[in-house]
Design an enzyme around this catalytic site. Sequence first.
Site, mmCIF file in Angstrom:
data_model
loop_
_atom_site.group_PDB
_atom_site.id
_atom_site.type_symbol
_atom_site.label_atom_id
_atom_site.label_comp_id
_atom_site.label_asym_id
_atom_site.label_seq_id
_atom_site.Cartn_x
_atom_site.Cartn_y
_atom_site.Cartn_z
ATOM 1 C CD GLU A 80 -2.967 1.194 2.127
ATOM 2 O OE1 GLU A 80 -3.713 2.414 2.371
ATOM 3 O OE2 GLU A 80 -3.056 0.230 2.658
ATOM 4 C CD GLU A 105 1.939 8.321 4.565
ATOM 5 O OE1 GLU A 105 2.424 9.414 4.420
ATOM 6 O OE2 GLU A 105 0.837 7.933 4.082
ATOM 7 C CG ASP A 154 -1.641 16.328 -1.800
ATOM 8 O OD1 ASP A 154 -2.295 16.612 -2.855
ATOM 9 O OD2 ASP A 154 -0.785 16.647 -0.805
ATOM 10 C CG ASP A 190 -12.194 12.631 -2.506
ATOM 11 O OD1 ASP A 190 -10.776 12.268 -2.562
ATOM 12 O OD2 ASP A 190 -12.293 13.582 -1.676
ATOM 13 C CB THR A 228 -10.679 5.312 5.012
ATOM 14 O OG1 THR A 228 -10.957 5.914 4.201
ATOM 15 C CG2 THR A 228 -9.851 3.836 4.483
ATOM 16 N NE ARG A 229 -10.303 7.606 11.396
ATOM 17 C CZ ARG A 229 -9.249 7.736 12.205
ATOM 18 N NH1 ARG A 229 -9.555 8.386 13.423
ATOM 19 N NH2 ARG A 229 -7.978 7.059 12.186
ATOM 20 C CE1 TYR A 230 -9.323 13.188 2.599
ATOM 21 C CE2 TYR A 230 -10.502 11.660 0.859
ATOM 22 C CZ TYR A 230 -9.707 12.944 1.160
ATOM 23 O OH TYR A 230 -9.567 13.647 0.074
ATOM 24 C CD GLU A 231 -15.186 4.938 1.460
ATOM 25 O OE1 GLU A 231 -15.311 4.284 0.455
ATOM 26 O OE2 GLU A 231 -15.244 4.245 2.406
#
Length: 251
Positions: A80, A105, A154, A190, A228-231
């Site tokens: 990932e 990351e 990003d 997104d 995920t929370r971002y989604e």
Amino acid sequence: MSLGRDHLPPQPGGHGSESHDGDGADRAFYGRRKGKRLRAGQEQRLAELLPRLRLGLPPAGRHLDPPSLFPVPVDEVWLEIGFGGGEHLAAQATARPRTGIIGAEPFVNGVVKLLRAVDEAALRNVRVWDEDATALLAALPDASLARVYLLYPDPWPKRRQRKRRFVSDAALAEIARVLRPGGVFRFASDIDDYAGWTLVRAARCPGLAWTAEAAPDWTRPWSDWPGTRYEAKALAAGRPPSYLEFRRVAP
């Protein structure tokens, strides 16, 4: 390129005036390395746990042996790229203890979140690379991975910033190289422009084939997607994500 939400977007071709900035082989890391000040427990995990999980790269011209990177037997290895806070990676590692997952990351605050999940769940099938993912890709042998994920990278939305996007012709060629035959590359965003950007470049990559056959194939999450929370924030803000999957095929 903007993707409508009600139908399958047209197959990207060679037409249009889209800039090819960022499609060369030379890359550099862009973005912050550290955000909020770390708490004492986070600093401790960074000092004690990260060295045990961090990968070391071999000398130039040599490659890693991915299955041997894990202290437990694994049937296959996934990567990932840019795992953020590590929610997806930790969920997949928990659900698949015989799958080794490498997370790349460079953002320290994201790394410490993953370290907490690894520590609390006692995960032994996770390794971490906390530098630029391009160096890690170069150190992986051909056909060595079953999956590669790039989730909500990003978008660098301004035209002059697009050379900073991770997706480029060179990056996709490397991803195709390290995927085994039949392996998959999954991309989620997104930002419609970035999804279109990725489709155009994937269409130019002879080793990758887009698997979508109908709109639900790219507007709905994959069957094993944990969310995920971002989604959730993107959906709440009215930005439905695109979920693109590409299969490794013979050129």
